[in-house]
Design an enzyme around this catalytic site. Structure first.
Site, PDB file in Angstrom:
ATOM      1  N   HIS A 120     -21.254  21.287 -30.498  1.00 58.48           N
ATOM      2  CA  HIS A 120     -22.547  21.485 -30.665  1.00 58.48           C
ATOM      3  C   HIS A 120     -22.874  22.883 -30.559  1.00 58.48           C
ATOM      4  CE1 HIS A 120     -26.903  20.762 -29.943  1.00 58.48           C
ATOM      5  NE2 HIS A 120     -26.881  19.754 -30.914  1.00 58.48           N
ATOM      6  N   ASP A 197     -18.777  18.720 -22.532  1.00 59.35           N
ATOM      7  CA  ASP A 197     -19.842  18.219 -23.173  1.00 59.35           C
ATOM      8  C   ASP A 197     -20.066  16.828 -23.431  1.00 59.35           C
ATOM      9  OD1 ASP A 197     -22.314  17.858 -24.666  1.00 59.35           O
ATOM     10  OD2 ASP A 197     -21.794  19.162 -26.113  1.00 59.35           O
ATOM     11  N   GLN A 200     -22.868  13.287 -26.433  1.00 63.73           N
ATOM     12  CA  GLN A 200     -22.342  12.048 -27.129  1.00 63.73           C
ATOM     13  C   GLN A 200     -21.461  11.021 -26.322  1.00 63.73           C
ATOM     14  OE1 GLN A 200     -24.198  11.642 -29.764  1.00 63.73           O
ATOM     15  NE2 GLN A 200     -25.282  13.488 -30.027  1.00 63.73           N
ATOM     16  N   LYS A 223     -30.268  10.574 -24.743  1.00 64.76           N
ATOM     17  CA  LYS A 223     -29.340   9.831 -25.837  1.00 64.76           C
ATOM     18  C   LYS A 223     -28.675   8.698 -25.073  1.00 64.76           C
ATOM     19  CE  LYS A 223     -28.055  14.520 -27.714  1.00 64.76           C
ATOM     20  NZ  LYS A 223     -28.631  14.673 -28.976  1.00 64.76           N
ATOM     21  N   CYS A 361     -26.825  21.354 -35.556  1.00 62.49           N
ATOM     22  CA  CYS A 361     -26.727  22.058 -34.751  1.00 62.49           C
ATOM     23  C   CYS A 361     -25.021  22.544 -34.426  1.00 62.49           C
ATOM     24  CB  CYS A 361     -27.368  21.793 -33.253  1.00 62.49           C
ATOM     25  SG  CYS A 361     -28.928  21.426 -33.250  1.00 62.49           S
TER      26      CYS A 361
END
Lengths: 405, 149
Positions: A120, A197, A200, A223, A361
């Protein structure tokens, strides 16, 4: 399932068209359960005060609730010490914290930063900027055509003066679940500091930062059922202790002299100014909700439903689904021959179906896929196979609408 | 609102078979605009002869709305005086911002594009080609350009 859906008030809001809402944009942001919404209201009605300062009863209550939330987040991601969890506005700020406080002062000309093709922008642009500023090199490890990271490309990228490796736990476009523990181990062997990261990751897969072995893990509260503007960075204690602050101001100091200052202990060193107290408390409540459901159960349901979604979409003529994966995060991206992703998203919206369209993104990844925009349906545990059926019906209707004549 | 309100037949026709679209060589591209939101891209070349927009050509990829908007705009603008096209583009921008009312007589088939103003997220798609054409004719019709000599 109906019980779970009852916990999410927005799923019962009528759509402008009068029908029910089919929310399939969970990778952008999840919906919030009643318990999280109530926690926010309860905080402002019964607890609101600034943290770590006052001696009055509200200040003490607020501080306690804020620090309890930190403990909850730490436990949720397997962090052994709550001091290793810094509250941030989200993943973007968490990654920028590492970029500015760890990488910027340590990068030298000729050093290498490794990222993957599926990042991302929030885990790509900061590293690109840091590399450019320091005269370092940004190396992008490619993916294979099935949507998984190419292990050989990753290994080749590590062969050099690599200082930092930043990679997604779960891809927001392809839904790929990266074998992060293995990749981190290889990066560490090459002498790199590792940043995962988890934007998600935390909503969809059980996370144990100790088992992953990373130096940093970034996550977004919104999220994973929490409020927007909440998030966290996990960092190994010794890393965090060796780093200079990211933002300067109140709450992050130990002593302020006329000509210099000393810093508070971690995590407070990295939490300048009044934090998003309600947000952190709401995130703590979201963690409670997810733990009650069970992260393993959540992952199994979402991975199965996403796999089902990919299979159903593939049955529609002219649809190309990206990523041929045995296991999936919640995201399924696709293109439809003859219908631009934005037109499809607009059409489905009229039917009460919310999906995402655009570059998501992830422009470096979309270039690799050879498209400028995709459609993405991303599921959460409160979505059903019946809703996927409605999506597929909608897609058929969109085809006859746009492709007629 | 129904999809039919947004995607009127005339708009869909132009999206499927856009006029004046084709491959432009890099040196022919006068203006290259992107809508960062969705990755839509429009490239334009406009010839100006004797104060009129003589020939317009588009390249790029976009959604039905941006493609049809470029196609319909080209139909309307080609052959008209530069000043009239400029004024029309400015007025149309006002229509899309809700500062002026769409006028069926002035717009003709472009009424279908004006309908997009009720979908705020898509206005940029509708106006991308208009910005591009405006910039292209400003370049071509400037006093220093050989076309206007």
């Amino acid at each position: 399932m109906e019980e779970i859906r009852q916990d999410f008030p927005i799923l019962h809001e009528p759509t402008p068209g009068g029908g029910r809402l089919v929310y399939l944009d969970n990778a952008a942001t999840s919906q919030k359960p009643r318990s999280v919404i109530d926690a926010l209201q309860d905080y402002y009605e019964t607890t609101n005060a600034n943290v770590h300062r006052g001696v009055h009863v509200l200040a003490e209550k607020a501080t306690q609730a804020y620090e309890d939330a930190r403990i909850k987040v730490a436990e949720f991601i397997g962090a052994p010490d709550p001091r290793s969890v810094i509250f941030t506005r989200g993943t973007t700020e968490a990654i920028n914290l590492v970029a500015w406080s760890w990488a910027r002062p340590r990068l030298r000309p000729g050093d290498r930063i490794v990222v993957t093709r599926m990042e991302h922008h929030s885990n790509f642009v900061p590293w690109q900027a840091m590399a450019r500023a320091a005269g370092a090199e940004l190396v992008i490890a490619d993916i294979r055509d099935d949507g998984t990271l190419d292990p050989d490309a990753f290994q080749r990228a590590l062969d050099g003066p690599v200082k930092l490796v930043a990679l997604a736990h779960v891809s927001n476009v392809l839904g790929t679940v990266n074998p992060v523990a293995d990749l981190v181990a290889r990066a560490r062997e090459a002498g790199a500091v590792t940043v995962v990261d988890g934007a998600q990751g935390t909503p969809h897969v059980p996370v144990d930062v100790e088992a992953i072995g990373c130096d940093f893990y970034a996550l977004s509260g919104h999220k994973m059922l929490g409020p927007t503007g909440s998030g966290a960075l996990y960092g190994r204690l010794e890393r965090l202790e060796a780093m200079e602050p990211f933002l300067y101001g109140g709450e992050m100091i130990s002593k302020v002299h006329d000509d210099h200052s000393t810093w508070a202990e971690i995590p407070h060193k990295f939490e300048a100014g009044t934090p998003h107290i309600a947000g952190a408390i709401g995130l703590g409540e979201a963690v409670d909700y997810l733990r009650r459901l069970g992260p393993d159960r959540v992952h199994r349901w979402e991975s199965d439903l996403a796999t089902y979604t990919a299979a159903r979409l593939r049955e529609v003529p002219g649809v190309r689904v990206f990523g041929d994966l045995p296991e999936r995060g919640g995201a399924v991206s696709f293109v439809t021959e003859g219908i631009h992703p934005h037109d499809l998203a607009q059409y489905l919206d009229q039917l009460g179906i919310a999906i995402r369209a655009g570059h998501l993104c992830a422009q470096p990844l979309l270039r690799r896929l050879g498209v400028t925009a995709v459609s993405r349906a991303s599921v959460a545990f409160y979505n059903t196979a019946e809703e996927i059926g409605l999506l597929v019906d909608g897609l058929h209707r969109a085809r006859s609408f746009f492709l007629r004549g | 609102m129904d999809s039919e309100d947004l995607y009127q037949e005339v708009l869909l026709d132009h999206a499927r078979h856009p006029h004046r679209y084709g491959k432009l060589r890099p040196e022919e591209i006068q203006v290259d605009l992107e809508n960062p939101l969705c990755g839509d891209r429009v490239c334009v070349h406009a010839d100006v002869e004797e104060g009129r927009v003589a020939r317009i050509r588009f390249d790029g990829q976009g959604c039905a709305i941006s493609t049809a908007s470029a196609s319909l705009l080209g139909d309307w603008a080609e052959g008209r005086p530069v000043e009239e096209v400029r004024a029309h583009i400015e007025w149309f921008a006002k229509v899309m911002r809700g500062e002026a009312e769409p006028d069926e007589e002035k717009l003709g088939d472009l009424m279908a594009v004006a309908g997009v103003r009720r979908f705020p997220m898509r206005i940029k798609c509708a106006t991308l080609a208009w910005h591009a054409l405006r910039q292209a004719i400003d370049q071509t019709a400037s006093p220093t350009s050989p076309d206007s000599a």
